[in-house]
Scaffold this motif. Structure first.
Motif, PDB file in Angstrom:
ATOM      1  N   ILE A  60      26.107   1.594 -10.414  1.00  0.00           N
ATOM      2  CA  ILE A  60      25.722   1.966  -9.060  1.00  0.00           C
ATOM      3  C   ILE A  60      24.527   2.900  -9.201  1.00  0.00           C
ATOM      4  O   ILE A  60      24.626   3.975  -9.796  1.00  0.00           O
ATOM      5  CB  ILE A  60      26.884   2.652  -8.311  1.00  0.00           C
ATOM      6  N   VAL A  61      23.387   2.471  -8.676  1.00  0.00           N
ATOM      7  CA  VAL A  61      22.141   3.213  -8.842  1.00  0.00           C
ATOM      8  C   VAL A  61      22.054   4.358  -7.843  1.00  0.00           C
ATOM      9  O   VAL A  61      21.789   5.500  -8.220  1.00  0.00           O
ATOM     10  CB  VAL A  61      20.924   2.274  -8.709  1.00  0.00           C
ATOM     11  N   ARG A  62      22.284   4.036  -6.547  1.00  0.00           N
ATOM     12  CA  ARG A  62      22.219   5.091  -5.531  1.00  0.00           C
ATOM     13  C   ARG A  62      22.743   4.561  -4.207  1.00  0.00           C
ATOM     14  O   ARG A  62      22.820   3.354  -3.988  1.00  0.00           O
ATOM     15  CB  ARG A  62      20.811   5.639  -5.360  1.00  0.00           C
ATOM     16  N   LEU A  63      23.075   5.491  -3.333  1.00  0.00           N
ATOM     17  CA  LEU A  63      23.482   5.162  -1.974  1.00  0.00           C
ATOM     18  C   LEU A  63      22.231   4.827  -1.173  1.00  0.00           C
ATOM     19  O   LEU A  63      21.262   5.578  -1.176  1.00  0.00           O
ATOM     20  CB  LEU A  63      24.214   6.351  -1.335  1.00  0.00           C
ATOM     21  N   LEU A  64      22.264   3.669  -0.484  1.00  0.00           N
ATOM     22  CA  LEU A  64      21.138   3.284   0.364  1.00  0.00           C
ATOM     23  C   LEU A  64      21.308   3.792   1.793  1.00  0.00           C
ATOM     24  O   LEU A  64      20.341   4.074   2.472  1.00  0.00           O
ATOM     25  CB  LEU A  64      20.981   1.761   0.390  1.00  0.00           C
ATOM     26  N   GLY A  65      22.555   3.878   2.247  1.00  0.00           N
ATOM     27  CA  GLY A  65      22.813   4.334   3.602  1.00  0.00           C
ATOM     28  C   GLY A  65      24.207   3.954   4.046  1.00  0.00           C
ATOM     29  O   GLY A  65      24.978   3.372   3.284  1.00  0.00           O
ATOM     30  N   ILE A  66      24.523   4.295   5.272  1.00  0.00           N
ATOM     31  CA  ILE A  66      25.837   3.999   5.837  1.00  0.00           C
ATOM     32  C   ILE A  66      25.624   3.173   7.104  1.00  0.00           C
ATOM     33  O   ILE A  66      24.813   3.535   7.955  1.00  0.00           O
ATOM     34  CB  ILE A  66      26.617   5.288   6.147  1.00  0.00           C
ATOM     35  N   THR A  67      26.354   2.069   7.203  1.00  0.00           N
ATOM     36  CA  THR A  67      26.241   1.179   8.354  1.00  0.00           C
ATOM     37  C   THR A  67      27.466   1.311   9.238  1.00  0.00           C
ATOM     38  O   THR A  67      28.590   1.270   8.745  1.00  0.00           O
ATOM     39  CB  THR A  67      26.116  -0.293   7.880  1.00  0.00           C
ATOM     40  N   ASP A  68      27.237   1.486  10.538  1.00  0.00           N
ATOM     41  CA  ASP A  68      28.284   1.322  11.530  1.00  0.00           C
ATOM     42  C   ASP A  68      28.266  -0.164  11.872  1.00  0.00           C
ATOM     43  O   ASP A  68      27.410  -0.626  12.623  1.00  0.00           O
ATOM     44  CB  ASP A  68      27.998   2.153  12.788  1.00  0.00           C
ATOM     45  N   HIS A  69      29.166  -0.895  11.274  1.00  0.00           N
ATOM     46  CA  HIS A  69      29.224  -2.351  11.404  1.00  0.00           C
ATOM     47  C   HIS A  69      30.074  -2.669  12.634  1.00  0.00           C
ATOM     48  O   HIS A  69      31.267  -2.897  12.533  1.00  0.00           O
ATOM     49  CB  HIS A  69      29.815  -2.936  10.125  1.00  0.00           C
ATOM     50  N   ILE A  70      29.414  -2.659  13.798  1.00  0.00           N
ATOM     51  CA  ILE A  70      30.106  -2.846  15.072  1.00  0.00           C
ATOM     52  C   ILE A  70      29.718  -4.208  15.643  1.00  0.00           C
ATOM     53  O   ILE A  70      28.537  -4.476  15.875  1.00  0.00           O
ATOM     54  CB  ILE A  70      29.740  -1.728  16.067  1.00  0.00           C
ATOM     55  N   LEU A  71      30.724  -5.070  15.822  1.00  0.00           N
ATOM     56  CA  LEU A  71      30.520  -6.398  16.396  1.00  0.00           C
ATOM     57  C   LEU A  71      31.464  -6.536  17.590  1.00  0.00           C
ATOM     58  O   LEU A  71      32.594  -7.011  17.455  1.00  0.00           O
ATOM     59  CB  LEU A  71      30.805  -7.479  15.353  1.00  0.00           C
ATOM     60  N   PRO A  72      31.028  -6.101  18.781  1.00  0.00           N
ATOM     61  CA  PRO A  72      31.913  -6.100  19.948  1.00  0.00           C
ATOM     62  C   PRO A  72      32.528  -7.461  20.253  1.00  0.00           C
ATOM     63  O   PRO A  72      33.701  -7.547  20.614  1.00  0.00           O
ATOM     64  CB  PRO A  72      31.004  -5.637  21.091  1.00  0.00           C
ATOM     65  N   GLY A  73      31.768  -8.534  20.111  1.00  0.00           N
ATOM     66  CA  GLY A  73      32.266  -9.871  20.401  1.00  0.00           C
ATOM     67  C   GLY A  73      33.397 -10.305  19.500  1.00  0.00           C
ATOM     68  O   GLY A  73      34.207 -11.155  19.863  1.00  0.00           O
ATOM     69  N   GLU A  74      33.453  -9.727  18.310  1.00  0.00           N
ATOM     70  CA  GLU A  74      34.504 -10.068  17.349  1.00  0.00           C
ATOM     71  C   GLU A  74      35.570  -8.976  17.257  1.00  0.00           C
ATOM     72  O   GLU A  74      36.516  -9.100  16.489  1.00  0.00           O
ATOM     73  CB  GLU A  74      33.879 -10.319  15.968  1.00  0.00           C
ATOM     74  N   GLY A  75      35.394  -7.879  18.019  1.00  0.00           N
ATOM     75  CA  GLY A  75      36.353  -6.774  17.970  1.00  0.00           C
ATOM     76  C   GLY A  75      36.382  -6.081  16.621  1.00  0.00           C
ATOM     77  O   GLY A  75      37.417  -5.601  16.174  1.00  0.00           O
ATOM     78  N   ILE A  76      35.227  -5.990  15.974  1.00  0.00           N
ATOM     79  CA  ILE A  76      35.125  -5.448  14.619  1.00  0.00           C
ATOM     80  C   ILE A  76      34.365  -4.127  14.641  1.00  0.00           C
ATOM     81  O   ILE A  76      33.335  -4.005  15.301  1.00  0.00           O
ATOM     82  CB  ILE A  76      34.354  -6.434  13.700  1.00  0.00           C
ATOM     83  N   HIS A  77      34.868  -3.142  13.900  1.00  0.00           N
ATOM     84  CA  HIS A  77      34.143  -1.894  13.662  1.00  0.00           C
ATOM     85  C   HIS A  77      34.511  -1.395  12.270  1.00  0.00           C
ATOM     86  O   HIS A  77      35.633  -0.975  12.026  1.00  0.00           O
ATOM     87  CB  HIS A  77      34.478  -0.839  14.709  1.00  0.00           C
ATOM     88  N   TRP A  78      33.567  -1.485  11.361  1.00  0.00           N
ATOM     89  CA  TRP A  78      33.726  -0.986   9.999  1.00  0.00           C
ATOM     90  C   TRP A  78      32.674   0.085   9.756  1.00  0.00           C
ATOM     91  O   TRP A  78      31.546  -0.025  10.223  1.00  0.00           O
ATOM     92  CB  TRP A  78      33.513  -2.101   8.976  1.00  0.00           C
TER      93      TRP A  78
END
Length: 122
Positions: A60-78
């Motif tokens: 693991i080289v480095r952290l690139l960032g953090i994603t709020d993976h929100i897909l309202p149509g699929e009811g997904i939030h990671w």
């Protein structure tokens, strides 16, 4: 809501992506990743996912960032930290064909249009 992790492997001017067959974002190209297991650090989870999905050992080289993976149509939030990774040993192969229909290296200047949200952010 869940906590996952992603890792992107870049080799020179190209990136390794997998085409998803399952929701969320079925049919999109994406980076490697998955859920963090209890007691795992984010980096441990990223290395495990790379081992499971591609049969490679990675640094693991480095952290690139953090994603709020929100897909309202699929009811997904990671919530997904995404890391840059480098292959240490092994040759990548699609070790989960039930989850990914294809695996391919793409030129960084010629990425597929249909990409998962964490892949776009990475």
């Amino acid at each position: 809501m869940g906590v996952g992790v992603g890792a992107i492997i870049v080799d020179g001017g190209r990136v390794l992506l997998l085409k998803r067959t399952k929701e969320p974002e079925a049919g999109c190209w994406g980076i490697q990743g998955g859920a963090i297991e209890f007691g795992e650090t984010t980096e441990e989870a990223a290395r495990r996912e790379l081992r499971v999905e591609l049969r490679v050992e990675c640094e693991i080289v480095r952290l690139l960032g953090i994603t709020d993976h929100i897909l309202p149509g699929e009811g997904i939030h990671w919530i997904s930290p995404v890391f840059l990774a480098k292959i240490e040993t092994g040759t990548p192969k699609n070790a989960e064909p039930e989850k990914h229909s294809e695996m391919r290296w793409f030129d960084l200047e010629d990425l597929p249009k249909r990409r998962t949200l964490p892949t776009k952010n990475a």
